[in-house]
Design an enzyme around this catalytic site. Sequence first.
Site, mmCIF file in Angstrom:
data_model
loop_
_atom_site.group_PDB
_atom_site.id
_atom_site.type_symbol
_atom_site.label_atom_id
_atom_site.label_comp_id
_atom_site.label_asym_id
_atom_site.label_seq_id
_atom_site.Cartn_x
_atom_site.Cartn_y
_atom_site.Cartn_z
ATOM 1 N N CYS A 169 68.935 59.630 50.195
ATOM 2 C CA CYS A 169 68.635 59.578 48.768
ATOM 3 C C CYS A 169 67.180 59.151 48.538
ATOM 4 C CB CYS A 169 69.582 58.601 48.095
ATOM 5 S SG CYS A 169 69.236 58.368 46.357
ATOM 6 N N CYS B 208 74.870 60.510 46.070
ATOM 7 C CA CYS B 208 74.590 59.196 46.642
ATOM 8 C C CYS B 208 75.618 58.238 46.061
ATOM 9 C CB CYS B 208 73.172 58.749 46.285
ATOM 10 S SG CYS B 208 72.859 57.031 46.748
ATOM 11 N N CYS C 199 67.183 55.577 46.558
ATOM 12 C CA CYS C 199 67.544 54.279 47.133
ATOM 13 C C CYS C 199 67.640 54.281 48.650
ATOM 14 C CB CYS C 199 68.852 53.780 46.522
ATOM 15 S SG CYS C 199 70.275 54.730 47.043
ATOM 16 N N CYS D 48 73.493 54.838 44.203
ATOM 17 C CA CYS D 48 72.734 54.828 42.945
ATOM 18 C C CYS D 48 73.125 55.956 41.996
ATOM 19 C CB CYS D 48 71.237 54.873 43.212
ATOM 20 S SG CYS D 48 70.638 56.487 43.707
ATOM 21 N N ASP E 90 51.440 73.841 66.503
ATOM 22 C CA ASP E 90 52.501 73.068 67.152
ATOM 23 C C ASP E 90 53.775 73.917 67.188
ATOM 24 O OD1 ASP E 90 54.241 71.215 68.088
ATOM 25 O OD2 ASP E 90 53.993 69.791 66.436
#
Lengths: 245, 449
Positions: B204, B226, B207, B229, B358
């Site tokens: 999240c 979530c 939070c 929260c 990369d």
Amino acid sequence: MADRVLRVCALYPDLLNIYADRGNLLVLERRCAWRGIGFALTRVGVGDDLDPEAHDLFYLGGGQDRDQRLCAADLQEGVGDRLHEAAARGAVILGVCGGYQLLGHAYALGDEEIPGIGLLDVTTVREDGPRLIGNIAIDVDLPGRPDPGTLAGFENHGGRTRLGPSAQAFGRVLSGHGNDGRSGLEGARSGRVIGTYLHGPLLPKNTWFADWLIETALDDGRPLAPLDDRLEDAAHDTALRAVRR
Amino acid sequence: MGVVRAAGAQAAARLTARACRIAGRGATSLPGKVLLRLDPAAIGDLARRLPDGSIVISATNGKTTTAAMTAAILEADGRSAVHNRSGANMAGGIATTLLDARGDIGLLEVDEFWLDGVAAALKPRVTVLGNLFRDQLDRYGELEAIAQRWRVLAQSTVGQLVLNADDPAIAALGRGASSPIYFGVDDSRIGLDAAPHASDATHCGTCGTPFVYERRYLGHLGIYRCDVCATRRPAPSVVAQEVQLDGVSGSRFELVIDRTASIVELPLPGLYNVYNALGAAAAAHALGISMSTIVVGLEAVRPAFGRGESVAIAGRALKILLVKNPAGANEVLRTLSLEGGPLDLLAVLNDQIADGRDVSWIWDADFEGLAPTIGHATCAGTRAAEMALRLKYAGVAPSRITVCEDLPAALGAALDAGMGPLYAMPTYTAMLELRRELVRRGAAGDSFA
């Protein structure tokens, strides 16, 4: 069950996985399997307990700053102490990129300091200036190996890492930035605890090092059977060519 | 900037474009760069000439295809779009596109990194944000850095925001914005059994708690919440349901816009293209275009350059599926696995700047699922050996793998190594190189008309 089993613990694999760290674990697993060596992988996340006796090799990968903070906080809640116990009994601990920074004392980002666990006597600081990004090759000396070996990989880090008085570098930079872009040194090693900025991932194209990790972690005095590494060697050679390009 | 000076800058840019063409080079970015050097306000000034404003599209994956789908809908609606079809999606490319094109409406895909600057100049009428996946970390840096820039952007000059509800990092941009339009998938049968290895935004953003996923469709896209929260996936108003994926040929789904439903037969494969179609449909809906016109447009869409394009060569069908990052590659692999085996692969891995230097990301892509069905794999490109290694560790026997860095030679070898369709998975510069080779062999038309 095979009579030899490599017991690997991946720490925070859901958060510390940004540079395809999974490739390193896959290489350990396959190279054990091809030799008839058992492989047991335990994934330990934030809030989980860690048994320092239960694993031969601990792996910490790289993460974004935000995710690294979450792991740093969890390491302070006892998991870091467990890793110290594991190191004391001779387990192999490998930290790559963010994992390397977390094995040191701390990572300072402006006013903020992300605490590490101090298994390696190094400190990392985020300085102004560009991230250190690019192909890299280093030479490393390892216990039990008469000659230095070359590792090829890729580095991408904002932090500059300084060795403390009791620290030993993991390797000498042949080409690339290394710890801080200045010292010519890369990573740090204390016994069997190793931190490095080389990802790419590191182990697929540096199989001699993967095998050193397996042999050292098993620690049973038995050599590893050779494997057909033609593709691995070719990938190592192209990675070295990329460094020189 | 005076009118005279602006006109002078545009004349210089046109001259540059002509010089590029005479030199036999593409003129997709350089004229615009010249223009912006001489007249930094050019993008905004040129965009103001478009009577219907501009649509801006950005995402890690699917920008080009979402824009192609939107173009097809606009065409079905009888509008002429000023569209950076070539995929030149940084400021220079956008300025080039706007320089001489005449049309009703701007349709511009914009690179994630350039989005905030370009949007500030363009003041778009509609901004479509599709997804954020880890991508070329050596070039773009950490995902969170782009997310942060987009959060600032979402509170400013974006016009009507169109957001993917199923991507937590994108959906979060709607918080505090004025009535964003959300799109998403609602289908209980097409979820993934487990999270892919390279999942981003799994925690999240408010939070830091791990999201609970009721369903996962693709990477970190899904129906999430979530529990700490109360952040959760917003309810989308533009929805795909009853999704049927038909291998590499296409898909069929029910498109729902504000509770009105219609069947879409999409000629592009994979769930990722269903998401692209939803983004395009939502953008069109924001312009007031009717459901029936949206469906006509989506069903008429053709694959964007190198993205699902099929070419007949040496008696075989060569299907080109661009791959750039783990999330995109995973969807291509998932789509291929619907084809059944044995299938022949031409995997071309380059490490030029535009590919990302990369190449770590290939280890995040789930080749394991496809490995048992691979008949023969030819690996090419500057990092051919690393590609071969990835397949070996995914479970493909080395006897089924050929390594040949040189792309024209590898194409020949791959075509000779079997029958039936050949699936090419090139990175970006490899895709351009492959197309040049196909043009040279007379198997494909030239890149950009």
